[in-house]
Motif scaffolding. Sequence first.
Motif, short mmCIF file in Angstrom:
data_model
loop_
_atom_site.label_atom_id
_atom_site.label_comp_id
_atom_site.label_asym_id
_atom_site.label_seq_id
_atom_site.Cartn_x
_atom_site.Cartn_y
_atom_site.Cartn_z
N VAL A 42 -34.19 15.03 46.55
CA VAL A 42 -34.17 14.82 47.77
C VAL A 42 -35.69 15.05 48.37
N ARG A 43 -36.29 16.07 47.87
CA ARG A 43 -37.51 16.82 48.46
C ARG A 43 -38.71 15.49 48.23
N GLU A 44 -38.59 14.99 47.10
CA GLU A 44 -39.51 14.05 46.61
C GLU A 44 -39.32 12.48 47.40
N GLN A 45 -38.03 12.50 47.52
CA GLN A 45 -37.64 11.27 48.34
C GLN A 45 -38.21 11.16 49.55
N ILE A 46 -38.38 12.40 50.25
CA ILE A 46 -39.12 12.18 51.57
C ILE A 46 -40.27 12.77 51.71
N GLY A 47 -41.29 12.92 50.48
CA GLY A 47 -42.53 13.23 50.26
C GLY A 47 -43.12 14.60 50.81
N LEU A 48 -42.29 15.69 50.86
CA LEU A 48 -42.80 16.95 51.22
C LEU A 48 -43.07 17.89 50.03
N SER A 49 -44.01 18.60 50.26
CA SER A 49 -44.27 19.74 49.46
C SER A 49 -43.22 20.84 49.42
N GLN A 50 -43.17 21.68 48.41
CA GLN A 50 -42.00 22.85 48.39
C GLN A 50 -42.12 23.60 49.66
N SER A 51 -43.26 23.94 49.99
CA SER A 51 -43.35 24.81 51.33
C SER A 51 -43.02 24.14 52.53
N MET A 57 -35.72 23.12 55.52
CA MET A 57 -34.49 23.85 55.38
C MET A 57 -34.27 24.96 55.75
N ARG A 58 -35.17 25.93 56.21
CA ARG A 58 -35.11 27.20 56.64
C ARG A 58 -34.73 28.25 55.81
N VAL A 59 -35.40 28.07 54.43
CA VAL A 59 -34.97 28.87 53.28
C VAL A 59 -36.31 29.01 52.65
N SER A 60 -36.47 30.35 52.08
CA SER A 60 -37.56 30.55 51.18
C SER A 60 -37.99 29.63 50.37
N ILE A 61 -39.31 29.72 49.95
CA ILE A 61 -39.70 28.88 48.84
C ILE A 61 -38.97 29.31 47.36
N LYS A 62 -38.96 30.58 47.36
CA LYS A 62 -38.10 31.27 45.98
C LYS A 62 -36.79 30.58 45.91
N THR A 63 -35.91 30.30 47.07
CA THR A 63 -34.78 29.83 47.10
C THR A 63 -34.86 28.35 46.74
N LEU A 64 -35.86 27.64 47.61
CA LEU A 64 -36.02 26.26 47.06
C LEU A 64 -36.23 25.95 45.57
N GLN A 65 -37.13 26.70 45.04
CA GLN A 65 -37.41 26.53 43.49
C GLN A 65 -36.20 27.20 42.74
N HIS A 70 -32.07 24.60 39.20
CA HIS A 70 -30.90 24.81 38.97
C HIS A 70 -30.39 26.16 38.47
N ARG A 71 -31.20 27.15 38.97
CA ARG A 71 -30.96 28.37 38.58
C ARG A 71 -29.71 28.91 39.73
N ARG A 72 -29.70 28.31 40.84
CA ARG A 72 -28.71 28.50 41.84
C ARG A 72 -28.43 27.11 42.64
N ASN A 73 -27.42 27.22 43.28
CA ASN A 73 -26.89 25.82 44.04
C ASN A 73 -26.91 25.96 45.44
N PRO A 74 -27.37 24.97 46.29
CA PRO A 74 -27.05 25.21 47.58
C PRO A 74 -25.77 24.99 47.93
N THR A 75 -25.20 25.87 48.97
CA THR A 75 -23.84 25.71 49.25
C THR A 75 -23.87 25.87 51.04
N GLY A 76 -22.59 25.47 51.46
CA GLY A 76 -22.13 25.61 52.71
C GLY A 76 -23.27 24.57 53.53
N PRO A 77 -23.56 25.17 54.73
CA PRO A 77 -24.66 24.29 55.33
C PRO A 77 -25.78 23.83 54.81
#
Length: 98
Positions: A42-51, A57-65, A70-77
């Motif tokens: 999804v990130r690569e589809q829209i051409g944005l860096s991780q930061s 997404m209003r999350v930390s880079i660590k959460t995104l990484q 695949h260490r964690r999965n996004p949930t909810g909102p």
Amino acid sequence: MNMEKTLFDDLVQSLKEADAITKGKTKASRRFDVTPPDVKAVREQIGLSQSEFARLMRVSIKTLQNWEQHRRNPTGPAAALLKIVSTAPEVALKSLHA
């Protein structure tokens, strides 16, 4: 029989069924498999860096990484927002950058 007793009996029956399903004594009447989004795709589809994407997404880079690796999965909102971003990236980016 009053309504409270009926609701209570239904709840007890549901708990018994859940217990039987958990113990493998019976099968669930239906099952839903939810496939987590491929966050990196999804990130690569829209051409944005991780930061940039983490900020969007209003999350930390660590959460995104963690999501991307695949260490964690996004949930909810967050999962809902990722679905919107992947389906209608132009609308999502315009809305989130406004």
